[in-house]
Design a protein around this motif. Structure first.
Motif, mmCIF file in Angstrom:
data_model
loop_
_atom_site.group_PDB
_atom_site.id
_atom_site.type_symbol
_atom_site.label_atom_id
_atom_site.label_comp_id
_atom_site.label_asym_id
_atom_site.label_seq_id
_atom_site.Cartn_x
_atom_site.Cartn_y
_atom_site.Cartn_z
ATOM 1 N N ARG A 129 0.842 -1.197 0.000
ATOM 2 C CA ARG A 129 0.000 0.000 0.000
ATOM 3 C C ARG A 129 0.872 1.240 0.000
ATOM 4 N NH1 ARG A 129 -3.501 -1.422 4.965
ATOM 5 N NH2 ARG A 129 -3.502 -3.371 3.815
ATOM 6 N N MET A 130 0.331 2.348 -0.475
ATOM 7 C CA MET A 130 1.096 3.604 -0.500
ATOM 8 C C MET A 130 0.168 4.787 -0.713
ATOM 9 S SD MET A 130 2.976 3.502 -4.238
ATOM 10 C CE MET A 130 2.110 2.949 -5.719
ATOM 11 N N VAL A 131 0.725 5.973 -0.407
ATOM 12 C CA VAL A 131 0.035 7.254 -0.576
ATOM 13 C C VAL A 131 0.902 8.141 -1.445
ATOM 14 C CG1 VAL A 131 -0.641 9.371 0.632
ATOM 15 C CG2 VAL A 131 -1.270 7.151 1.578
ATOM 16 N N ALA A 132 0.269 8.964 -2.267
ATOM 17 C CA ALA A 132 0.972 10.001 -3.028
ATOM 18 C C ALA A 132 0.349 11.350 -2.695
ATOM 19 C CB ALA A 132 0.883 9.737 -4.525
ATOM 20 N N GLY A 133 1.184 12.383 -2.572
ATOM 21 C CA GLY A 133 0.688 13.714 -2.266
ATOM 22 C C GLY A 133 0.616 13.970 -0.771
ATOM 23 N N ASP A 134 0.372 15.227 -0.420
ATOM 24 C CA ASP A 134 0.298 15.665 0.982
ATOM 25 C C ASP A 134 -0.950 16.522 1.152
ATOM 26 O OD1 ASP A 134 0.558 16.887 3.464
ATOM 27 O OD2 ASP A 134 2.709 17.175 3.292
ATOM 28 N N PRO A 135 -1.958 16.052 1.912
ATOM 29 C CA PRO A 135 -3.217 16.798 2.029
ATOM 30 C C PRO A 135 -3.095 18.137 2.737
ATOM 31 C CG PRO A 135 -3.176 14.956 3.569
ATOM 32 C CD PRO A 135 -1.986 14.796 2.674
ATOM 33 N N PHE A 136 -1.957 18.392 3.389
ATOM 34 C CA PHE A 136 -1.811 19.623 4.157
ATOM 35 C C PHE A 136 -1.040 20.715 3.423
ATOM 36 C CE2 PHE A 136 -1.998 16.036 7.185
ATOM 37 C CZ PHE A 136 -3.256 16.315 7.714
ATOM 38 N N LEU A 137 -0.492 20.408 2.271
ATOM 39 C CA LEU A 137 0.234 21.422 1.504
ATOM 40 C C LEU A 137 -0.734 22.455 0.932
ATOM 41 C CD1 LEU A 137 3.017 19.562 -0.518
ATOM 42 C CD2 LEU A 137 3.279 21.005 1.502
ATOM 43 N N ARG A 138 -0.313 23.716 0.962
ATOM 44 C CA ARG A 138 -1.099 24.799 0.373
ATOM 45 C C ARG A 138 -0.191 25.762 -0.389
ATOM 46 N NH1 ARG A 138 -4.200 21.605 1.830
ATOM 47 N NH2 ARG A 138 -6.169 21.864 2.968
ATOM 48 N N ASN A 139 0.948 25.257 -0.841
ATOM 49 C CA ASN A 139 1.894 26.128 -1.525
ATOM 50 C C ASN A 139 2.766 25.293 -2.465
ATOM 51 O OD1 ASN A 139 3.253 28.428 -2.228
ATOM 52 N ND2 ASN A 139 4.524 28.516 -0.385
ATOM 53 N N PHE A 140 3.255 25.917 -3.520
ATOM 54 C CA PHE A 140 4.194 25.283 -4.441
ATOM 55 C C PHE A 140 5.461 26.114 -4.411
ATOM 56 C CE2 PHE A 140 6.034 24.435 -8.664
ATOM 57 C CZ PHE A 140 6.014 23.042 -8.658
ATOM 58 N N THR A 141 6.565 25.517 -4.024
ATOM 59 C CA THR A 141 7.776 26.285 -3.720
ATOM 60 C C THR A 141 8.811 26.260 -4.835
ATOM 61 O OG1 THR A 141 8.598 24.318 -2.555
ATOM 62 C CG2 THR A 141 7.486 25.980 -1.239
ATOM 63 N N TRP A 142 8.393 25.913 -6.056
ATOM 64 C CA TRP A 142 9.334 25.781 -7.160
ATOM 65 C C TRP A 142 8.900 26.676 -8.315
ATOM 66 C CZ3 TRP A 142 13.061 23.444 -4.807
ATOM 67 C CH2 TRP A 142 12.749 22.544 -3.781
ATOM 68 N N PRO A 143 9.760 26.878 -9.306
ATOM 69 C CA PRO A 143 9.410 27.770 -10.425
ATOM 70 C C PRO A 143 8.152 27.300 -11.149
ATOM 71 C CG PRO A 143 11.757 27.257 -10.451
ATOM 72 C CD PRO A 143 11.151 26.369 -9.417
ATOM 73 N N ILE A 144 7.358 28.254 -11.622
ATOM 74 C CA ILE A 144 6.157 27.980 -12.407
ATOM 75 C C ILE A 144 6.286 28.731 -13.726
ATOM 76 C CG2 ILE A 144 3.656 28.238 -12.545
ATOM 77 C CD1 ILE A 144 3.542 28.116 -9.522
ATOM 78 N N PRO A 145 6.182 28.044 -14.872
ATOM 79 C CA PRO A 145 6.034 26.591 -15.020
ATOM 80 C C PRO A 145 7.354 25.871 -14.752
ATOM 81 C CG PRO A 145 6.261 27.610 -17.166
ATOM 82 C CD PRO A 145 6.196 28.743 -16.170
#
Length: 513
Positions: A129-145
């Motif tokens: 079994r496994m999980v992907a992603g984090d339900p508590f994140l509310r920010n993207f800290t890398w360049p866009i795009p």
């Protein structure tokens, strides 16, 4: 079927654009929803989860599951009968201006891609079994795009960065050139969706595919897995050299159905940004059979029909497969809620991480009413129904306003002094601890085909929570005329040495049709 093929072809092209190569894969359709509920046997086993999920796959999905339980399922909501796995993601809601939450239609169910990137790919072992992603994140800290992958280095290829880049929100307009998968890592706002995404928005989630070769699970459900250096493909980091099938979830939500309506889209975990999107997987494959499929089902079409090993079922059969909702959740409606997200989840916009378990209101502050299946009834529900429910709340709150549980202990007792010459008012102070019992009372509101209330039924109240409060009561005793001293006026005698019980009933209402 034409629409489905067009969508599949567009996604296959987009996947190729993202990965830069066309590897073998198969695309597993899960056209039926096994259910929608606040259940997550991986992250919160045995209890209702904080937020709602849409679940696909085996019918034995429950608050607690393992390989043996899933393998005993009577059916699956996916196309391949031999696959008794479960796949689930948080559902998407439209928050109406009046505060009601309506689940957006999931178009065509889920597609779970089994991408065969890398060499010597091993099947998921039993109970993996496994999980992907984090339900508590509310920010993207890398360049866009994202910069070109050839430029990724340093922190750009850290597991934290790769996890964030494994989420995508694809604006769909089939009359235009498709966007690449995982192109956009945030959920566009409603104005953008209304103007550009007439075929909805596709939520995309890539799972890590590099395994440490020993753990079936870890406490965070992630540490036994790692992403390859380019998210979908690339090199596995040291200690995670075993390659498993690369899982890629796709769900399309009909956001265009809410065009020009006031409100916003929010993921079930209280996330309007998309940065906290996530998904779960528990295998229900027989490992030997899955290994045979990994080695055999390599037709570049990606169609499950092109693999001779798979026993397939119709879309109708997929849609009929449902799991049994546990008793504790049977009265909760995860499709439509009058007062907010199911579970009273607080909407948290970031950029700081969301607070785990945060709710938008007390447990009894809301009334959850399932969506009636009535012809011609437009959502949100007519205000007349809401008024009827509000009247029920007011009636309950007016009929009983307090509840009690324990006998309070008197901690302060007054001492009255005999003074016949100058009678004066005497303050009497008591301090006590009171256990407040919170009650829930359920009211059924029946409506006709026009949405008008035609009757109500009240079910017995039940206790759902307790809390201890300390209260102080001061009473002024009126002066009395001089008189012969009685026993309770002798200096030093305690006149208030007994305790009082308080009833402090707090009412609440749940509603359903």
């Amino acid at each position: 079927m034409y629409w489905s093929n067009r969508r599949s072809a567009a996604l296959a092209a987009a996947l190729t654009l993202y990965s830069g190569s066309a590897e073998a894969f198969w695309r597993l359709p899960c056209r039926g929803q096994a259910g929608v509920a606040r259940m997550d046997p991986l992250v919160q086993p045995g209890v209702p989860s904080d937020h709602a999920h849409v679940i696909h796959g085996a019918s034995n999905f429950a608050l607690t599951v393992d390989q043996d339980i899933l393998r005993a399922s009577k059916c699956t909501s996916c196309a391949v009968k031999q696959d008794l796995s479960n796949y689930w993601v948080p559902s998407l809601y439209f928050m109406h201006k009046n505060g009601t939450a309506e689940m957006v239609e999931e178009v065509g169910g889920m597609l779970a891609y089994y991408l065969l990137y890398g060499d010597n790919i091993k099947a998921f072992p039993a109970n993996f079994r496994m999980v992907a992603g984090d339900p508590f994140l509310r920010n993207f800290t890398w360049p866009i795009p994202d910069p070109p992958k050839s430029e990724w280095s340093g922190d750009q290829v850290s597991q934290f960065a790769l996890q964030q880049k494994a989420i995508g929100f694809n604006c769909l307009d089939y009359s235009k050139q498709p966007e690449a998968s995982l192109y956009r890592h945030f959920l566009p706002d409603k104005d953008y969706l209304d103007a550009n995404c007439k075929d909805g928005v596709r939520f995309e989630l890539m799972f890590p595919s590099c395994w440490n070769g020993k753990d079936l699970d870890t406490p965070d459900h992630k540490s036994h897995m790692a992403y390859p250096s380019l998210v979908m493909n690339g090199d596995c980091p040291p200690g995670f050299e075993t390659r498993l099938p690369s899982l890629f979830y796709e769900t399309i939500w009909n956001t265009y159905a809410f065009k020009d309506k006031e409100g916003e889209f929010v993921i079930a975990n209280g996330d309007p940004t998309g940065f906290g999107y996530h998904g779960d997987f528990i295998t229900g494959w027989d490992p030997d059979f899955l290994q045979q499929a990994v080695d055999t089902c390599t037709n570049p079409s990606g169609e499950v029909q092109d693999c001779p090993l798979f026993e397939l079922q119709s879309e109708e059969d997929q849609q009929q497969c449902k799991f049994e909702v546990p008793e504790i959740l049977k009265l909760e409606n995860a499709i439509f809620d009058l007062v907010g997200l199911p579970g009273n989840v607080l909407i948290q916009r970031g950029p700081e991480e969301a607070t785990k378990g945060a709710t938008s209101q007390p447990a009894l502050g809301g009334i959850s009413i399932p969506t009636p299946s009535l012809p011609g009834l437009d959502l949100p529900l007519p205000s007349l129904i809401q008024n009827a429910v509000n009247q029920g709340v007011n009636a309950i709150n007016g009929a009983a306003s307090s509840s009690a549980a324990t006998t309070p202990a008197v901690t302060t007792a007054p001492v009255l002094t005999y003074s016949p010459a100058a009678p004066t008012p005497t303050p009497l102070t008591t301090q006590s601890e009171v256990e407040v019992v919170t009650m829930r009372m359920q009211v059924v509101v029946t409506v006709d085909c026009d949405g008008n209330p035609v009757g109500t039924t009240t079910r017995p109240a039940s206790a759902i929570a307790t809390a201890t409060e300390t209260e102080t009561i001061t009473t002024t005793l009126p002066p009395t005329a001089p008189a012969a001293a009685k026993r309770d006026q002798v200096p030093g005698h305690i006149v208030h040495g007994h305790a009082h019980r308080r009833r402090n009933y707090k009412g609440g209402v749940d509603g359903w049709f």
